[in-house]
Write a protein that holds these residues in place. Structure first.
Motif, short mmCIF file in Angstrom:
data_model
loop_
_atom_site.label_atom_id
_atom_site.label_comp_id
_atom_site.label_asym_id
_atom_site.label_seq_id
_atom_site.Cartn_x
_atom_site.Cartn_y
_atom_site.Cartn_z
N ASN A 37 0.80 -1.22 0.00
CA ASN A 37 0.00 0.00 0.00
C ASN A 37 0.84 1.27 0.00
OD1 ASN A 37 -2.34 -1.48 0.05
ND2 ASN A 37 -2.40 -1.56 2.27
N LYS A 38 2.12 1.15 0.11
CA LYS A 38 2.98 2.33 0.15
C LYS A 38 3.05 3.01 -1.21
CE LYS A 38 6.39 1.41 3.73
NZ LYS A 38 7.82 1.25 3.99
N THR A 39 3.20 4.31 -1.17
CA THR A 39 3.49 5.04 -2.39
C THR A 39 4.84 4.57 -2.88
OG1 THR A 39 2.26 6.95 -1.62
CG2 THR A 39 3.90 7.35 -3.32
N ARG A 40 4.93 4.25 -4.17
CA ARG A 40 6.20 3.78 -4.74
C ARG A 40 6.82 4.88 -5.57
NH1 ARG A 40 9.16 -0.01 -3.07
NH2 ARG A 40 9.83 -0.47 -5.16
N ILE A 41 8.07 5.17 -5.28
CA ILE A 41 8.82 6.22 -5.97
C ILE A 41 10.06 5.58 -6.58
CG2 ILE A 41 10.07 8.39 -5.68
CD1 ILE A 41 8.31 8.76 -3.10
N PHE A 42 10.27 5.80 -7.86
CA PHE A 42 11.45 5.29 -8.55
C PHE A 42 12.43 6.45 -8.69
CE2 PHE A 42 14.12 4.34 -12.14
CZ PHE A 42 14.31 2.97 -12.09
N LEU A 43 13.66 6.25 -8.22
CA LEU A 43 14.70 7.28 -8.33
C LEU A 43 15.57 7.01 -9.54
CD1 LEU A 43 15.92 7.64 -4.63
CD2 LEU A 43 14.39 9.17 -5.91
N SER A 44 15.67 8.00 -10.42
CA SER A 44 16.52 7.92 -11.60
C SER A 44 17.57 9.01 -11.49
CB SER A 44 15.67 8.12 -12.86
OG SER A 44 16.48 8.13 -14.00
N TYR A 45 18.84 8.65 -11.69
CA TYR A 45 19.92 9.62 -11.48
C TYR A 45 21.18 9.16 -12.18
CZ TYR A 45 21.81 6.24 -8.19
OH TYR A 45 22.35 5.09 -7.64
N ALA A 46 22.11 10.08 -12.32
CA ALA A 46 23.45 9.74 -12.82
C ALA A 46 24.27 9.26 -11.63
CB ALA A 46 24.11 10.97 -13.45
N HIS A 47 25.03 8.24 -11.81
CA HIS A 47 25.78 7.66 -10.69
C HIS A 47 26.80 8.63 -10.09
CE1 HIS A 47 24.04 3.70 -10.37
NE2 HIS A 47 23.84 3.80 -11.67
N GLU A 48 27.16 9.65 -10.84
CA GLU A 48 28.05 10.67 -10.28
C GLU A 48 27.36 11.44 -9.16
OE1 GLU A 48 29.25 10.06 -14.59
OE2 GLU A 48 27.38 10.16 -13.47
N ASP A 49 26.03 11.39 -9.11
CA ASP A 49 25.24 12.10 -8.10
C ASP A 49 24.79 11.20 -6.96
OD1 ASP A 49 25.40 14.45 -9.67
OD2 ASP A 49 23.74 13.73 -10.91
N LEU A 50 25.44 10.07 -6.80
CA LEU A 50 25.02 9.06 -5.84
C LEU A 50 24.83 9.61 -4.43
CD1 LEU A 50 24.38 6.17 -4.97
CD2 LEU A 50 26.85 5.79 -4.77
N GLU A 51 25.76 10.37 -3.93
CA GLU A 51 25.66 10.84 -2.53
C GLU A 51 24.46 11.76 -2.33
OE1 GLU A 51 27.19 9.39 -0.05
OE2 GLU A 51 28.04 8.15 -1.63
N MET A 52 24.19 12.65 -3.28
CA MET A 52 23.02 13.52 -3.18
C MET A 52 21.74 12.69 -3.22
SD MET A 52 21.38 16.23 -5.88
CE MET A 52 21.24 14.88 -7.01
N VAL A 53 21.68 11.72 -4.13
CA VAL A 53 20.47 10.90 -4.28
C VAL A 53 20.29 9.99 -3.07
CG1 VAL A 53 19.34 9.15 -5.72
CG2 VAL A 53 20.53 11.09 -6.77
N ARG A 54 21.37 9.54 -2.49
CA ARG A 54 21.26 8.73 -1.26
C ARG A 54 20.59 9.55 -0.15
NH1 ARG A 54 23.43 3.94 -0.19
NH2 ARG A 54 25.07 4.11 -1.75
N GLN A 55 20.88 10.84 -0.09
CA GLN A 55 20.23 11.70 0.90
C GLN A 55 18.74 11.84 0.61
OE1 GLN A 55 22.30 15.45 1.20
NE2 GLN A 55 24.25 14.46 1.63
#
Length: 85
Positions: A5-23
């Motif tokens: 039942n959770k809202t599902r969110i797919f994260l798409s990003y460039a791997h160079e931005d990993l630390e920002m996306v991890r946050q």
């Protein structure tokens, strides 16, 4: 709230931005949202198939646009240029 039942969110990003996306991932999870994040959900095998299945199961697609992401189009195509998104 169950996982189904959770809202599902797919994260798409460039791997160079990993630390920002991890946050971003950490913040969304702290709000009890279901997030598909390759570093947590992908695993080593059949990765392309797992991505193809995860996108339609998601209600939201968060595309993290950055200089690194924009450089992955055109002459140096990245995964996003293969027609999955």
């Amino acid at each position: 709230m169950t996982e189904n039942n959770k809202t599902r969110i797919f994260l798409s990003y460039a791997h160079e931005d990993l630390e920002m996306v991890r946050q971003i991932y950490t913040g969304l999870k702290a709000r009890n949202l279901g997030v598909w994040f390759d570093k947590e959900d992908l695993g080593p095998r059949l990765w392309k198939r797992k991505i193809e299945k995860a996108i339609p199961k998601s209600q939201y697609l968060v595309i993290c646009i950055s200089e690194a992401a924009l450089k992955k189009t055109g002459d140096e195509p990245g995964f996003q240029d293969e027609g999955f998104l």
